[in-house]
Design an enzyme around this catalytic site. Structure first.
Site, PDB file in Angstrom:
ATOM      1  N   GLU A  25     -13.919 -15.919   3.150  1.00  0.00           N
ATOM      2  CA  GLU A  25     -13.677 -15.089   1.967  1.00  0.00           C
ATOM      3  C   GLU A  25     -13.136 -15.912   0.788  1.00  0.00           C
ATOM      4  OE1 GLU A  25     -12.909 -10.939   4.443  1.00  0.00           O
ATOM      5  OE2 GLU A  25     -11.279 -11.772   3.237  1.00  0.00           O
ATOM      6  N   HIS A  67      -6.919  -5.997  -0.968  1.00  0.00           N
ATOM      7  CA  HIS A  67      -7.625  -6.490   0.220  1.00  0.00           C
ATOM      8  C   HIS A  67      -6.879  -7.712   0.739  1.00  0.00           C
ATOM      9  CE1 HIS A  67     -10.915  -8.067   2.755  1.00  0.00           C
ATOM     10  NE2 HIS A  67     -10.540  -9.244   2.285  1.00  0.00           N
ATOM     11  N   ASN A 107      -7.017   1.648  -1.983  1.00  0.00           N
ATOM     12  CA  ASN A 107      -5.768   1.177  -1.385  1.00  0.00           C
ATOM     13  C   ASN A 107      -5.257  -0.142  -1.962  1.00  0.00           C
ATOM     14  OD1 ASN A 107      -7.639  -0.445  -0.218  1.00  0.00           O
ATOM     15  ND2 ASN A 107      -7.202   0.131   1.901  1.00  0.00           N
ATOM     16  N   ARG A 159       0.823  -1.217   0.000  1.00  0.00           N
ATOM     17  CA  ARG A 159       0.000   0.000   0.000  1.00  0.00           C
ATOM     18  C   ARG A 159       0.858   1.267   0.000  1.00  0.00           C
ATOM     19  NH1 ARG A 159      -4.681  -2.398   4.039  1.00  0.00           N
ATOM     20  NH2 ARG A 159      -6.205  -2.945   2.428  1.00  0.00           N
TER      21      ARG A 159
HETATM   22  P1  IDP Z   1      -8.429  -3.287   5.596  1.00  0.00           P
HETATM   23  O1  IDP Z   1      -8.703  -3.378   4.102  1.00  0.00           O
HETATM   24  O2  IDP Z   1      -7.044  -2.754   5.873  1.00  0.00           O
HETATM   25  O3  IDP Z   1      -8.729  -4.564   6.330  1.00  0.00           O
HETATM   26  P2  IDP Z   1     -10.908  -2.240   6.728  1.00  0.00           P
HETATM   27  O4  IDP Z   1     -10.984  -1.382   7.955  1.00  0.00           O
HETATM   28  O5  IDP Z   1     -11.347  -3.659   6.858  1.00  0.00           O
HETATM   29  O6  IDP Z   1      -9.410  -2.141   6.173  1.00  0.00           O
HETATM   30  O7  IDP Z   1     -11.760  -1.500   5.607  1.00  0.00           O
HETATM   31  C1  IDP Z   1     -12.101  -2.179   4.405  1.00  0.00           C
HETATM   32  C2  IDP Z   1     -11.857  -1.244   3.240  1.00  0.00           C
HETATM   33  O8  IDP Z   1     -12.767  -0.144   3.326  1.00  0.00           O
HETATM   34  C3  IDP Z   1     -10.478  -0.592   3.194  1.00  0.00           C
HETATM   35  O9  IDP Z   1      -9.489  -1.414   2.632  1.00  0.00           O
HETATM   36  C4  IDP Z   1     -10.745   0.634   2.345  1.00  0.00           C
HETATM   37  O10 IDP Z   1     -10.800   0.316   0.945  1.00  0.00           O
HETATM   38  C5  IDP Z   1     -12.142   1.029   2.810  1.00  0.00           C
HETATM   39  N1  IDP Z   1     -12.066   2.024   3.892  1.00  0.00           N
HETATM   40  C6  IDP Z   1     -11.745   1.819   5.190  1.00  0.00           C
HETATM   41  N2  IDP Z   1     -11.766   2.955   5.904  1.00  0.00           N
HETATM   42  C7  IDP Z   1     -12.111   3.928   5.032  1.00  0.00           C
HETATM   43  C8  IDP Z   1     -12.307   5.347   5.156  1.00  0.00           C
HETATM   44  O11 IDP Z   1     -12.152   5.938   6.237  1.00  0.00           O
HETATM   45  N3  IDP Z   1     -12.663   6.004   4.015  1.00  0.00           N
HETATM   46  C9  IDP Z   1     -12.853   5.381   2.807  1.00  0.00           C
HETATM   47  N4  IDP Z   1     -12.673   4.053   2.649  1.00  0.00           N
HETATM   48  C10 IDP Z   1     -12.313   3.335   3.729  1.00  0.00           C
HETATM   49 MG    MG Z   2     -10.528  -5.564   6.626  1.00  0.00          MG
END
Ligand code: IDP
Ligand code: MG
Length: 140
Positions: free
Chosen positions: A126, A115, A112, A102
Site C-alpha cells: 500500500e 484507513h 470511518n 474512529r
Molecule cells: P478496516 O478499514 O478497519 O481495515 P475493512 O474490513 O478492511 O476495514 O474494510 C475496508 C473499508 O470498507 C472500511 O474501512 C470501511 O470504509 C468499508 N466497510 C467495511 N465494512 C463495511 C460495511 O459493512 N458497510 C459499509 N462500508 C464498509
Molecule cells: Mg482493512
C-alpha cells in the site's frame, strides 16, 4: 522501525479533521515520513481496495473514496502496523474503543475517517501504491 500507510479519507478532509487526526497520530508516537493530497479515480480506488471486490459494500466504498481528495500518509514507529490499528480503533466507530480516532471522529462503518494497513506485507504494497521508494528515502 517499521512503516505503515494511513489514509485520511474523504470524510476527514470534508469535515476539516485533517489537523485533529494528524495531531492524534503524532501524539501516539508516529513520525510522518511521507504525505500528499490526491484524488482517486474509480479505477485507482477500485484497484486499491481490490481485496474487497466481492464484498457487498465494495461499490459504496469506491464511491466514498472518490468523493473528494484524500491524504495518504507514510508513518514510522516501532510496530507501526499493530500500533496504528490500535490507535484508529475498530472499523465500526460504534464498536471502537474510547479515545481512538474512529470513536472520536467517524460517523459510520463506511465513513470511518481513516484507513490503516493491516499487515507488514500489505503496508509495503500500500505504501508503494502512493509513494515511490525515492519519496520515502530516510533523510532525517
Ligand atoms: P478496516 O478499514 O478497519 O481495515 P475493512 O474490513 O478492511 O476495514 O474494510 C475496508 C473499508 O470498507 C472500511 O474501512 C470501511 O470504509 C468499508 N466497510 C467495511 N465494512 C463495511 C460495511 O459493512 N458497510 C459499509 N462500508 C464498509
Ligand atoms: Mg482493512
Amino acid at each position: 522501525m517499521d512503516r505503515t500507510l494511513a489514509i485520511l479519507k474523504p470524510d476527514c478532509v470534508q469535515n476539516n479533521k485533517i489537523g485533529h487526526v494528524l495531531q492524534h497520530l503524532l501524539d501516539a508516537g508516529f513520525k510522518i515520513v511521507g504525505m500528499k493530497m490526491v484524488k482517486l479515480t474509480k479505477e485507482t480506488a477500485g484497484e486499491f481496495y481490490a481485496v474487497h471486490k466481492e464484498r457487498p459494500f465494495y461499490a459504496e466504498l469506491v464511491d466514498f473514496m472518490t468523493e473528494s481528495r484524500i491524504v495518504p500518509i507514510a508513518l514510522e514507529r516501532e510496530n507501526a502496523v499493530t500500533e496504528l490499528r490500535k490507535v484508529i480503533g475498530a472499523t465500526d466507530p460504534a464498536e471502537a474503543e474510547e479515545g481512538t480516532v474512529r470513536k472520536l471522529y467517524a460517523e459510520s462503518k463506511g465513513r470511518n475517517i481513516i484507513h490503516a494497513s493491516d499487515s507488514n506485507e500489505n503496508a509495503a504494497i500500500e505504501l508503494s501504491f502512493f509513494f515511490s521508494s525515492r519519496e520515502l528515502i530516510d533523510n532525517m
